[in-house]
Design a protein around this motif. Structure first.
Motif, short mmCIF file in Angstrom:
data_model
loop_
_atom_site.label_atom_id
_atom_site.label_comp_id
_atom_site.label_asym_id
_atom_site.label_seq_id
_atom_site.Cartn_x
_atom_site.Cartn_y
_atom_site.Cartn_z
N LEU A 147 -50.17 -60.78 -33.91
CA LEU A 147 -50.58 -61.49 -35.12
C LEU A 147 -49.99 -63.20 -34.82
CD1 LEU A 147 -51.49 -62.56 -37.83
CD2 LEU A 147 -49.05 -61.43 -38.42
N TYR A 150 -51.34 -64.72 -32.59
CA TYR A 150 -52.45 -65.88 -33.19
C TYR A 150 -52.03 -66.56 -33.18
CZ TYR A 150 -55.66 -66.50 -36.49
OH TYR A 150 -57.38 -67.73 -37.28
N LEU A 151 -51.13 -66.58 -34.88
CA LEU A 151 -50.85 -68.15 -35.17
C LEU A 151 -49.80 -68.83 -34.09
CD1 LEU A 151 -48.69 -65.56 -37.59
CD2 LEU A 151 -51.16 -67.11 -37.99
N GLY A 154 -52.61 -71.12 -31.70
CA GLY A 154 -53.03 -71.53 -32.75
C GLY A 154 -51.84 -72.83 -33.18
N LYS A 160 -58.99 -78.37 -32.40
CA LYS A 160 -59.90 -77.30 -31.67
C LYS A 160 -59.57 -76.31 -30.56
CE LYS A 160 -64.62 -75.73 -32.39
NZ LYS A 160 -64.82 -74.52 -31.51
N ALA A 163 -57.30 -73.57 -32.10
CA ALA A 163 -57.52 -72.92 -32.75
C ALA A 163 -58.36 -71.70 -32.29
CB ALA A 163 -57.84 -73.34 -34.17
N ASP A 164 -59.24 -72.58 -31.58
CA ASP A 164 -60.20 -70.89 -30.47
C ASP A 164 -59.18 -70.49 -29.90
OD1 ASP A 164 -62.75 -72.05 -31.54
OD2 ASP A 164 -63.03 -73.89 -29.88
N LYS A 167 -57.87 -67.09 -31.81
CA LYS A 167 -58.93 -66.64 -32.47
C LYS A 167 -59.37 -65.71 -31.36
CE LYS A 167 -63.14 -67.78 -33.03
NZ LYS A 167 -63.64 -68.35 -33.15
N PHE A 170 -56.81 -62.82 -30.19
CA PHE A 170 -57.06 -61.73 -31.95
C PHE A 170 -57.92 -60.75 -31.24
CE2 PHE A 170 -56.67 -58.99 -35.87
CZ PHE A 170 -55.51 -59.76 -35.94
N ILE A 171 -58.73 -61.67 -31.24
CA ILE A 171 -60.05 -60.87 -31.17
C ILE A 171 -60.75 -59.39 -29.87
CG2 ILE A 171 -62.88 -60.77 -30.81
CD1 ILE A 171 -62.51 -63.12 -32.84
N ARG A 174 -58.64 -56.95 -30.84
CA ARG A 174 -58.66 -56.16 -31.51
C ARG A 174 -59.44 -54.88 -30.59
NH1 ARG A 174 -59.60 -55.41 -37.38
NH2 ARG A 174 -56.58 -55.76 -38.17
#
Lengths: 616, 523
Positions: A147, A150-151, A154, A160, A163-164, A167, A170-171, A174
């Motif tokens: 997490l 991620y933060l 970004g 952009k 932020a991309d 994400k 993170f994914i 996952r």
């Protein structure tokens, strides 16, 4: 009770204070809270470890029951053994240096308090990860650091690409966590507990031929998790993009600590892996393959942070090679030395970028040696360390791994040696492009302030001398040392490969700079393949991401949901239009009339009931 | 009159009293219902205090004759299953009132009165121990929700309300028929009596008969859950409902379905439930993945959250029909979690709507700049929703997946894909709404949280952390009552959910220690 809980709780408190009150507070206050909390955590770690020495068996502290259901009981328990002790020192020590550095690096950035709050939160989760006494609590730290990653990737969320990248990180993680969590479920089904001590004791007590299949499945799933977190093939693609984050983040999270969590987790599960030789082989192969692949991409990148990012992927591959070869302590040894020299390389790169007001392209640098000498000399320390030049830190840990690999399978050693040559080449290529030749950029270069250079110097000392910390000996109670594999010839060959890499870089980027371009032209296809990172991102996008999105949109949503199911319902609904019409008329809007209808309905039901009841 | 009946009837009294307030005093009615609902909530906290295990009985039981013939009793009581659902209802009602404060301008009095009537129906559903009484409350709760959507909804509100009504009614008619049949056979609607009769063999049900009864109840509940493929009323209802309606619908009303499964389907029809478990779990898992994939491509925020509910509630159904202690505990926990985190998501989407007057994701972007706290709160809620450990959903998902892994590891593998996908659609939503440069309309219209909005969302944030870390506040009561349910569902067991993969050693469906007795195959 040594109050281990204090170690992660201190940065957590820092996070809460800065997160809630930091926006209005001064930078001095934010610094004091953020750096102070990590400093205290470092001190408490040192104090605790001294108190617990020699720590030959794990020290466990149980706080409260986190989840309980039936025979499942998961405690909020911390444990520290020598393996976690080494990790604790790396995380708090290197973490502290990077926090200090960041105070200088981020001084002119917006969202200052937010940055440090997230950094503290990261420290909290990373320390929980290291201290956890069971798999689920480790998973808490595991997800938590993800997490924060991620933060912080970004952090510049107006952009952009940042932020991309967050994400994506993170994914992709996952997907790895999918494997990790399945492994956890399987472990519980098999052993009825998630507690490290009990799981390993039970696994060790059962005959290997009874558990091999199960443990192979568990270990492969764990390795999937590790491949996500530690950026290994096929899930490494998030890490290079993660360089969108501020440079101290790249150093702390995406080089020194978080990305090594997978290595730590596999080493922690050594009891399981050693009973699943197939899985161990897979670990070695993935590690080796990742090491070569990432190193080859690193050869041609022009963004200084990207070079080091691929280098990190590659070096993590080395660590897994060590683990997979059964040399768990060698893998951890390399984790430690890598934390020193890679954190230093990133912080040094940050210092260069800082000096050039944001320039990251190596082609726009050159000749910086005299302009920012402290940065140059400290980075050079890291470069010789990673290149495996004796007697600096990387030499020792890399050698342990390569020798173990040779013992495991000789061909792996040779691939490892080639990788070592490439490593030396790309690091010195970056060094020569940045610091030698003549300056090609426009910005006015200036040396960084002491708050940034002091951590650089500390890390430089560690990079040079860190090899003297005999991590494998420290870890002996956890990973008993097998027979030592000494082979001066093999050592000489790998050192030679490193020197060859350095020499080649010197030739191409200092002596005959025109040669590099010509070489790139000559090897057009290969060059484009490497420069384009084997186009893996594009392949994933075309084969996985887009088909899923298209199927979901066209087939599932428009086709199935709206078309098929709702179509059927509306068809039935149209037939019931009469009812609908009546209903609409009944909606006169007055409560009284609704009440009448509800009452009428109730009466009707009661009558029905009465009839049915009377029927008995 | 004990505390429970007080909690039950106070909202009804409040509803009636609110109707008496003059129409031109909207401020008064708002204040009045808020005070009533807060009083109900404070009282309901008292319900959680005496958690001395009521071995077989129920806490705060009231058992009085209501109608002589047919014999319908006013029988209410609490156990670990219903306790927290009651509290969820009483907590969300004042929250629903708070979030409607400024944006309901038509028929203000009726709107707030209906919220209290809804609370009455919801609490009633969870505490009724008489089948018919349960049915009455089931229908009572339906009426205010129908009007909340139909009167205060958006453009297509009539379509959505009628669809909602017809779907639910279809199910409840079947359930009513089954209840009447049971009454015809046994002569009672009383739930504990029925259980005793079942245990003692005085009420014997043939397997075919039991399956029909089971299906009648099951379909009613499955529509409410909603279980794939009976879910298509939900996105429409959510999109058209006013924020408070969405919140109450997602947070509490959907739980009527899952509650019914645990309360009635498992103990009353254990054989059929176990027999059908494989099929039901398959639907649940399809729902988990399907809901997530469809959520991913929604251009409308409320629809996205609605489809995510289909996915989340699939986990609940999976847990229930795993027939394991962990699975069932996780399912009940997940009911509460979903109530809190999805309720919060709908609230936050409502907050955004009040500012920008759009539910289309494409109309947003860059909200983080003008509204940092709103973004932070939304992020925490997102993280809770995607199952980040230390927040509530993780605990429920973990228990459900652990429970299903004990029965059939393949179930867990497929269901866990839903966990990956939840991160995909939620983070993508978050990025598109909050990150990037703020466009002119966003910069112009979007402001940060007001005090009233903080007051409404803060309790839910606290609960997300509380339920994610200190689970022992909630789980023991749930576990105890689930253990009884499992025990009951073992009565007359002829069928067991069979472990299908060789990976799982030990007995299926039992929460006993499972040492690896035989060499499991690597998959």
């Amino acid at each position: 009770m040594q109050h281990l809980w204090l170690i992660p709780t201190l940065p957590l408190a820092g996070f809460l204070v800065n997160g809630l009150a930091g926006r209005r507070a001064s930078k001095t206050f934010v610094n004091a809270v953020a750096i102070g909390s990590v400093f205290l955590a470092f001190l408490w770690t040192v104090k605790t470890l001294f108190a617990l020495a020699p720590l030959e068996t794990p020290h466990i502290e149980r706080y409260f029951t986190w989840i309980a259901s039936g025979d499942l009981r998961i405690g909020f328990d911390f444990a520290v053994d020598r393996l976690s002790a080494v990790m604790l020192m790396v995380v708090t020590g290197v973490g502290l240096l990077i926090h200090i550095y960041a105070a200088g690096y981020m001084a002119h950035e917006g969202g200052y308090y937010r940055f440090f709050a997230f950094l503290n939160l990261f420290m909290f989760f990373m320390l929980v990860l290291v201290l956890a006494a069971n798999y689920l609590l480790l998973f808490v730290g595991w997800e938590g650091v993800g997490l924060c990653s991620y933060l912080l990737i970004g952090f510049y969320f107006l952009r952009k690409s940042a932020a991309d990248a967050g994400k994506k990180a993170f994914i992709v993680n996952r997907i790895g966590d999918f494997g990790f969590s399945l492994a956890v479920f399987l472990i519980f089904v098999a052993f009825g507990t998630l507690d490290f001590g009990q799981v390993f004791a039970k696994a060790a007590s059962l005959p290997v031929e009874h558990t091999a299949g199960l443990l192979t499945a568990v270990c492969l799933l764990l390795m999937l998790g590790a491949a996500g977190k530690s950026a290994q093939v096929p899930l490494y693609v998030w890490l290079p993009d993660a360089m969108e984050g501020p440079t101290p983040v790249s150093a702390l999270i995406h080089a020194a600590t978080m990305v090594t969590a997978g290595v730590y987790m596999v080493a922690r599960s050594a009891t399981l892996f050693t009973r699943a030789p197939l899985a161990l082989d897979v670990v070695a192969l993935i590690g080796l393959f990742t090491a070569v692949l990432a190193a080859s991409i690193g050869l041609v990148q022009n963004d200084i942070k990207k070079v080091f990012a691929y280098s990190t992927v590659s070096q993590l591959g080395y660590m897994f090679l060590g683990l997979g070869a059964g040399a768990f302590s060698a893998g951890i040894f390399h984790l430690v030395t890598h934390a020193f020299f890679k954190a230093l390389l990133f912080l040094g790169a940050g210092s260069v970028i800082h000096a050039l007001s944001g320039e990251q392209d190596l082609r726009q640098m050159g000749g910086l040696r005299s302009k920012i000498p402290v940065t140059f000399w400290t980075m050079l320390c890291a470069a010789v360390a990673i290149a495996g030049v004796p007697p600096f830190s990387g030499f020792y840990s890399k050698d342990e791994i390569l020798l173990a690999a040779h013992h495991h399978a000789p061909w792996m050693y040779w691939v490892g040696v080639i990788t070592a040559g490439m490593t030396a080449f790309y690091v010195f290529r970056a060094m020569f492009m940045a610091f030698f030749g003549s300056y090609r950029g426009r910005a006015h270069a200036h040396e960084s302030p002491l708050v940034m250079t002091a951590p650089l110097m500390a890390l430089a000392a560690l990079s040079l001398a860190g090899g003297k910390i005999d991590v494998p000996r420290i870890l002996e109670p956890v990973f008993p040392r097998g027979e030592a594999h000494h082979s001066p010839a093999l050592v000489a060959i790998s050192v030679g490969a490193g020197f060859a890499g350095i020499a080649l870089a010197w030739l191409l980027y200092v002596v005959r700079p025109a040669l590099a371009g010509a070489l790139a032209e000559r090897t057009g296809f290969l060059y484009r393949l490497l420069y384009g990172k084997y186009f893996l991102d594009e392949i994933y996008d075309a084969l996985v991401v887009r088909p899923i999105e298209r199927v979901s949109r066209v087939l599932l949503w428009r086709g199935m949901d709206v078309g098929l199911i709702d179509g059927a319902v509306n068809g039935a609904g149209n037939r019931a239009q009469g009812i609908g019409g009546v209903l609409r008329k009944l909606q006169s809007g007055y409560i009284r009339s609704y009440a009448v209808w509800v009452l009428a309905g109730a009466v009707l039901m009661l009558v029905t009931v009465a009839l049915a009841g009377g029927g008995r | 009159m004990n505390l429970l009946t007080l909690v039950l009837f106070l909202p009804l009294a409040g509803f009636l009293a609110a109707l008496l307030v003059p129409r031109d005093r909207p401020g008064l009615v708002r204040g009045f219902v808020l005070v009533v609902s807060l009083a109900v909530f404070v009282l309901s906290i008292g319900l959680a205090l005496p958690q001395a295990p009521a071995a077989q009985g129920y806490w705060f039981e009231t058992n009085a004759p209501w109608i002589q013939s047919p014999a319908i009793r006013f029988h209410t009581g609490l156990d670990g299953l219903s306790l927290w659902l009651v509290l969820l209802s009483t907590l969300l009602t004042p929250i629903g009132i708070l979030i409607s404060w400024n944006h309901i301008d038509r028929r203000v009095k009726e709107f707030y009165a209906f919220l209290l009537l809804l609370e009455f129906g919801l609490v009633g559903v969870f505490v009724a121990l008489d089948l018919f009484l349960f049915y009455v409350f089931w229908e009572v709760s339906l009426v205010p929700m129908y009007f909340l959507i139909g009167i205060w909804g958006h453009q297509r509100r009539i379509y959505a309300a009628v669809k909602f009504f017809l779907f639910t009614m279809t199910g409840s008619v079947l359930m009513l028929a089954a209840m009447l049949y049971i009454y015809g056979v046994t002569g009672t609607f009383d739930y504990p009596t029925l259980l005793t009769m079942l245990a003692s063999g005085r009420w014997h049900v043939e397997s075919g008969e039991q399956m029909l009864l089971f299906l009648a109840f099951f379909v009613a509940f499955a529509i409410k859950v909603p279980l794939f493929p009976l879910h298509t009323w939900l996105p429409d209802a959510h999109v058209e409902a006013p924020t408070a309606g969405s919140v109450m619908l997602a947070s509490v009303m959907l739980k009527m379905g899952t509650y019914g499964l645990v309360r009635f389907c498992l103990p009353l029809f254990p054989n059929s439930a176990r027999h059908a478990a494989g099929w039901i779990v398959t639907l649940a898992i399809i729902g988990i993945i399907y809901g997530a994939l469809v959520a991913m491509v929604q251009p409308n925020m409320k629809k996205l959250v609605a489809y995510s509910s289909v996915s989340h509630l699939g986990f609940v159904v999976l847990g229930v029909f795993s027939f394991t202690q962990a699975g069932l505990d996780g399912a009940v926990y997940q009911m509460l979690n979903h109530g809190i985190s999805t309720g919060a998501l709908f609230m936050l989407v409502g907050y955004l709507y009040e500012r920008r007057h759009s539910l289309e994701i494409a109309d947003y972007g860059g909200v983080a700049t003008p509204a940092p706290w709103l973004s932070t709160v939304f992020l925490i809620t997102t993280l809770a929703s995607i199952g980040l450990p230390t927040l509530n959903n993780f605990v429920g998902e973990f228990l459900v997946l652990q429970g299903s892994a004990q029965v059939n590891f393949r179930w867990t593998v497929f269901a866990a894909i839903g966990v990956i996908l939840s991160a995909v659609y939620m983070l993508w939503l978050y990025q598109r709404v909050f990150f990037g440069e703020a466009g002119e309309p966003v910069r112009h219209h979007v402001y940060d949280l007001s005090r009233r909005e903080w007051a409404a969302i803060l309790p839910l944030l606290v609960l997300m952390v509380w339920m994610g870390t200190l689970t022992q506040t909630f789980l023991p009561a749930i576990s105890a009552s689930n253990a009884r349910t499992l025990e009951r569902s073992n009565v007359n067991v002829e069928f067991q959910v069979k472990a299908r993969t060789p990976l799982v050693a030990g007995q299926a469906g039992q929460a006993e220690a499972r040492p690896a007795k035989e060499p499991p195959d690597a998959r």
